[in-house]
Design a protein around this motif. Structure first.
Motif: not given
Length: 134
Positions: A1-6
């Motif tokens: 899962m890509n967590t950059i958007g957090r």
């Protein structure tokens, strides 16, 4: 899962608190019945900031969530994330400062608007190409 958007989600919720606070301030001033405040042109500007800021806050929350869920490259995710945070800060954020008397901030708002438009364009691409196959 890509967590950059957090970071967009955290920024979005924090910025929403700021714009909701502005809304409470405006409601309080309006209920005071101050005739000078009602005639103040800055009041309309701050109302606009409140509306744009709330929208841009929610946009960052939604985009952050989508970035976390899409199967896109780290570079694309990072670019989208930065564009939406910078867009909100330089668009409604600078309008906020302008409404508080810092006139220089108005000259920066177009940069924020362009950043938001570019972010939306990249989100179109990311949404079209990054859907996970089940």
């Amino acid at each position: 899962m890509n967590t950059i958007g957090r970071k967009n989600m955290v920024f979005g919720f924090a910025y929403l608190v700021a714009t909701l606070g502005l809304g409470m301030f405006l409601a309080n001033k309006l209920s005071s019945g101050d005739k000078a405040w009602l005639a103040n042109p800055g009041r309309e500007l701050l109302r606009s900031v409140h509306a744009h800021g709330n929208l841009e806050s929610l946009l960052n929350i939604v985009v952050g969530y989508l970035i976390c869920r899409l199967a896109i490259s780290q570079g694309l995710a990072q670019s989208i994330s930065i564009l939406f945070i910078v867009g909100a800060a330089l668009h409604s954020g600078m309008l906020y400062l302008g409404g508080l008397g810092m006139g220089w901030a108005f000259s920066v708002t177009p940069v924020g608007a362009v950043a938001l438009v570019l972010g939306v364009i990249l989100m179109i691409y990311a949404s079209a190409t990054g859907m996970k196959k089940d």
